[in-house]
Motif scaffolding. Structure first.
Motif, PDB file in Angstrom:
ATOM      1  N   ALA A   1       6.823   8.351   8.530  1.00 61.98           N
ATOM      2  CA  ALA A   1       7.416   7.025   8.705  1.00 61.98           C
ATOM      3  C   ALA A   1       8.024   6.870  10.097  1.00 61.98           C
ATOM      4  CB  ALA A   1       8.483   6.790   7.632  1.00 61.98           C
ATOM      5  N   ILE A   2       8.784   7.867  10.526  1.00 61.87           N
ATOM      6  CA  ILE A   2       9.405   7.812  11.851  1.00 61.87           C
ATOM      7  C   ILE A   2       8.340   7.754  12.938  1.00 61.87           C
ATOM      8  CG2 ILE A   2      10.793   9.125  13.514  1.00 61.87           C
ATOM      9  CD1 ILE A   2      12.429  10.136  11.091  1.00 61.87           C
ATOM     10  N   LEU A   3       7.320   8.568  12.824  1.00 61.70           N
ATOM     11  CA  LEU A   3       6.239   8.587  13.818  1.00 61.70           C
ATOM     12  C   LEU A   3       5.510   7.248  13.877  1.00 61.70           C
ATOM     13  CD1 LEU A   3       4.969  12.145  12.954  1.00 61.70           C
ATOM     14  CD2 LEU A   3       5.526  11.420  15.282  1.00 61.70           C
ATOM     15  N   THR A   4       5.365   6.598  12.737  1.00 62.46           N
ATOM     16  CA  THR A   4       4.642   5.332  12.706  1.00 62.46           C
ATOM     17  C   THR A   4       5.501   4.175  13.196  1.00 62.46           C
ATOM     18  OG1 THR A   4       3.406   6.186  10.794  1.00 62.46           O
ATOM     19  CG2 THR A   4       3.230   3.829  11.223  1.00 62.46           C
ATOM     20  N   HIS A   5       6.761   4.196  12.865  1.00 58.91           N
ATOM     21  CA  HIS A   5       7.658   3.114  13.283  1.00 58.91           C
ATOM     22  C   HIS A   5       8.029   3.192  14.765  1.00 58.91           C
ATOM     23  CE1 HIS A   5       8.711   0.973   9.608  1.00 58.91           C
ATOM     24  NE2 HIS A   5       8.988   2.104   8.966  1.00 58.91           N
ATOM     25  N   CYS A   6       8.166   4.408  15.309  1.00 58.01           N
ATOM     26  CA  CYS A   6       8.830   4.593  16.606  1.00 58.01           C
ATOM     27  C   CYS A   6       7.875   5.050  17.702  1.00 58.01           C
ATOM     28  CB  CYS A   6       9.952   5.629  16.467  1.00 58.01           C
ATOM     29  SG  CYS A   6      11.253   5.152  15.331  1.00 58.01           S
ATOM     30  N   ARG A   7       8.381   4.939  18.919  1.00 58.37           N
ATOM     31  CA  ARG A   7       7.724   5.506  20.099  1.00 58.37           C
ATOM     32  C   ARG A   7       8.636   6.575  20.690  1.00 58.37           C
ATOM     33  NH1 ARG A   7       7.204   0.173  23.589  1.00 58.37           N
ATOM     34  NH2 ARG A   7       9.376   0.148  22.895  1.00 58.37           N
ATOM     35  N   PRO A   8       8.066   7.545  21.406  1.00 57.55           N
ATOM     36  CA  PRO A   8       8.916   8.548  22.053  1.00 57.55           C
ATOM     37  C   PRO A   8       9.982   7.883  22.919  1.00 57.55           C
ATOM     38  CG  PRO A   8       6.621   9.218  22.185  1.00 57.55           C
ATOM     39  CD  PRO A   8       6.621   7.817  21.635  1.00 57.55           C
TER      40      PRO A   8
ATOM     41  N   GLU B   1      -1.887   2.951   9.670  1.00 55.82           N
ATOM     42  CA  GLU B   1      -1.477   3.768  10.819  1.00 55.82           C
ATOM     43  C   GLU B   1      -0.840   5.074  10.363  1.00 55.82           C
ATOM     44  OE1 GLU B   1       1.169   3.390  14.943  1.00 55.82           O
ATOM     45  OE2 GLU B   1       0.892   1.638  13.638  1.00 55.82           O
ATOM     46  N   ALA B   2      -0.063   5.016   9.292  1.00 53.75           N
ATOM     47  CA  ALA B   2       0.583   6.220   8.771  1.00 53.75           C
ATOM     48  C   ALA B   2      -0.445   7.249   8.319  1.00 53.75           C
ATOM     49  CB  ALA B   2       1.503   5.850   7.604  1.00 53.75           C
ATOM     50  N   ARG B   3      -1.568   6.784   7.799  1.00 58.30           N
ATOM     51  CA  ARG B   3      -2.619   7.700   7.359  1.00 58.30           C
ATOM     52  C   ARG B   3      -3.129   8.547   8.524  1.00 58.30           C
ATOM     53  NH1 ARG B   3      -5.269   7.677   2.609  1.00 58.30           N
ATOM     54  NH2 ARG B   3      -4.307   5.668   2.067  1.00 58.30           N
ATOM     55  N   LYS B   4      -3.198   7.955   9.703  1.00 56.68           N
ATOM     56  CA  LYS B   4      -3.628   8.719  10.883  1.00 56.68           C
ATOM     57  C   LYS B   4      -2.571   9.745  11.270  1.00 56.68           C
ATOM     58  CE  LYS B   4      -6.372   7.115  13.880  1.00 56.68           C
ATOM     59  NZ  LYS B   4      -7.123   6.418  14.964  1.00 56.68           N
ATOM     60  N   TRP B   5      -1.291   9.352  11.179  1.00 53.89           N
ATOM     61  CA  TRP B   5      -0.235  10.321  11.486  1.00 53.89           C
ATOM     62  C   TRP B   5      -0.229  11.461  10.482  1.00 53.89           C
ATOM     63  CZ3 TRP B   5       1.829  11.486  15.753  1.00 53.89           C
ATOM     64  CH2 TRP B   5       2.084  10.533  16.725  1.00 53.89           C
TER      65      TRP B   5
ATOM     66  N   ASP C   1       0.848  -1.186   0.000  1.00 54.94           N
ATOM     67  CA  ASP C   1       0.000   0.000   0.000  1.00 54.94           C
ATOM     68  C   ASP C   1       0.885   1.238   0.000  1.00 54.94           C
ATOM     69  OD1 ASP C   1      -2.323   1.465  -0.022  1.00 54.94           O
ATOM     70  OD2 ASP C   1      -3.007   0.831   1.974  1.00 54.94           O
ATOM     71  N   ALA C   2       0.268   2.386  -0.258  1.00 57.01           N
ATOM     72  CA  ALA C   2       1.026   3.630  -0.312  1.00 57.01           C
ATOM     73  C   ALA C   2       0.133   4.790   0.125  1.00 57.01           C
ATOM     74  CB  ALA C   2       1.569   3.882  -1.712  1.00 57.01           C
ATOM     75  N   LEU C   3       0.784   5.899   0.473  1.00 54.42           N
ATOM     76  CA  LEU C   3       0.092   7.075   0.987  1.00 54.42           C
ATOM     77  C   LEU C   3       0.672   8.315   0.329  1.00 54.42           C
ATOM     78  CD1 LEU C   3      -1.868   8.237   3.208  1.00 54.42           C
ATOM     79  CD2 LEU C   3       0.149   8.366   4.700  1.00 54.42           C
ATOM     80  N   PHE C   4      -0.193   9.134  -0.268  1.00 54.01           N
ATOM     81  CA  PHE C   4       0.221  10.394  -0.870  1.00 54.01           C
ATOM     82  C   PHE C   4       0.426  11.423   0.237  1.00 54.01           C
ATOM     83  CE2 PHE C   4      -1.199  14.343  -3.327  1.00 54.01           C
ATOM     84  CZ  PHE C   4       0.026  14.505  -3.958  1.00 54.01           C
ATOM     85  N   VAL C   5       1.604  12.046   0.263  1.00 56.92           N
ATOM     86  CA  VAL C   5       1.918  13.054   1.273  1.00 56.92           C
ATOM     87  C   VAL C   5       2.394  14.321   0.572  1.00 56.92           C
ATOM     88  CG1 VAL C   5       2.459  11.428   3.121  1.00 56.92           C
ATOM     89  CG2 VAL C   5       4.258  12.105   1.519  1.00 56.92           C
ATOM     90  N   THR C   6       2.432  15.411   1.312  1.00 61.17           N
ATOM     91  CA  THR C   6       2.710  16.701   0.676  1.00 61.17           C
ATOM     92  C   THR C   6       4.160  16.881   0.278  1.00 61.17           C
ATOM     93  OG1 THR C   6       3.042  17.743   2.833  1.00 61.17           O
ATOM     94  CG2 THR C   6       0.829  17.822   1.912  1.00 61.17           C
ATOM     95  N   SER C   7       5.086  16.210   0.974  1.00 58.16           N
ATOM     96  CA  SER C   7       6.508  16.434   0.710  1.00 58.16           C
ATOM     97  C   SER C   7       7.320  15.240   1.167  1.00 58.16           C
ATOM     98  CB  SER C   7       6.997  17.690   1.448  1.00 58.16           C
ATOM     99  OG  SER C   7       6.998  17.456   2.852  1.00 58.16           O
TER     100      SER C   7
END
Length: 343
Positions: free
Chosen positions: A67-74, A220-224, A53-59
């Motif tokens: 990607a970082i937000l979806t893969h990682c935790r604080p 999950e990335a779509r939510k981020w 699957d893929a997600l269109f993003v602005t930049s």
């Protein structure tokens, strides 16, 4: 006098075909996944990149940070190359948004040594952060558009997999790497869990990037993306030129590479300038100006007076980037103007 613009391949304008596609695009509300043109772009990109699957993003930056937000935790740690785009040029977003710390590893021509990554992955120690992600960049901008080989990516991917650490590929210019290496782009993407590609560089679309990965990851990335304000509505007008970019602009990147080599050879022949001609692999040329006695600012001003735009890149280094709007004739014209300015 029109400027010959070597600053970046991001300066490319959309083609007439792209403009027509924008005006005629079938649209819907993409936040509801109802924009058919966006859906078509995402499906096309996922197929080309060998992902579910893929997600269109602005930049590209947004794609990398999602990607970082979806893969990682604080509190996690992200391993990346010391001069990577994510580390140098994304405004500290990984720390500001994801709450992760970065662990830069010095590479050779942008390529990290798999053994260095193996050593950098943290042990299960109460004092250590978790190693949440390894990020690669291909081609590597700061290394002058160098291609990170499939073999290196494979070795890094296996090292990370052994420790259950995912790999993200910043593939802003990944199609340049594939064209230069003469292999399908999936030869590279098979060794990354997720990949971001830019549509708005050498592929000439006016805006946008795509993040690809597994179906669960993209959900999950779509939510981020939404959390970052990237949920667009009738975005088909932006996705339409992206489809044309992927369908028609990949193979022509070889022209940019040929023009970069022509430019590199010409610059190297001008007294006072130095270029590692053999190191020009794609569409980026790094020109060393130390022997001219000019500062970066003075050299850029000299170029501008001759109708040429380029970018200061490092102390005594100027970056030239070829793209669709830089023809062979324009390269020759630029070389003649630079030679006159320095004579």
């Amino acid at each position: 006098m029109p400027f010959i613009d070597f600053r970046s391949d991001t300066v490319t304008k959309p083609t007439p075909e792209m403009r027509r596609a924008m005006s005629e695009a079938e649209v819907g509300d993409d936040v509801y996944s109802e924009d058919p043109t966006v859906n078509r772009l995402e499906a096309l990109a996922a197929k080309m990149l060998g992902k579910e699957d893929a997600l269109f993003v602005t930049s590209g930056t947004q794609g990398n940070q999602v990607a970082i937000l979806t893969h990682c935790r604080p509190g996690d740690e992200v391993i990346l190359e010391a001069e990577s785009h994510i580390f140098l040029y994304e405004a500290g977003a990984a720390a500001a948004l994801a709450g992760v710390q970065t662990r830069p590893i010095r590479g050779t021509n942008g390529a990290m040594d798999p053994d260095d990554i193996k050593k950098a992955i943290r042990s299960d120690d109460i004092h250590h952060p978790w190693s949440g992600l390894v990020c690669l960049e291909n081609t590597h901008n700061k290394a002058g558009g160098k291609v990170i080989s499939v073999e290196t990516m494979k070795a890094i991917y296996h090292v990370a997999n052994e420790r259950s650490v995912p790999v993200h590929l910043d593939g802003a210019r990944l199609f340049n790497a594939a064209v230069a290496a003469g292999v399908p782009v999936t030869d590279f993407t098979q060794y990354a869990d997720t990949v971001q590609i830019c549509l708005s560089k050498g592929l000439s679309a006016p805006v946008g990037s795509v993040l690809a990965g597994s179906r669960a990851f993209i959900k999950e990335a779509r939510k981020w993306r939404k959390r970052l304000g990237g949920g667009l509505r009738q975005a088909g007008v932006l996705a339409a030129p992206g489809i044309i970019a992927l369908e028609t602009m990949v193979d022509r990147l070889a022209e940019d590479h040929a023009n970069a080599r022509l430019l590199a050879n010409g610059l190297a022949a001008i007294p006072g300038l130095s270029v590692d001609v053999d190191g020009v692999e794609t569409n980026i040329v790094l020109c060393h100006i130390h022997d001219t006695g000019l500062s970066n600012e003075a050299f850029i001003a000299l170029l501008k007076a001759a109708g040429i735009l380029a970018s200061p890149f490092d102390d005594g280094v100027i970056r030239f980037v070829t793209h669709r709007e830089i023809t062979t004739d324009l390269v020759q014209t630029a070389l003649e103007r630079i030679k006159r300015q320095l004579s």
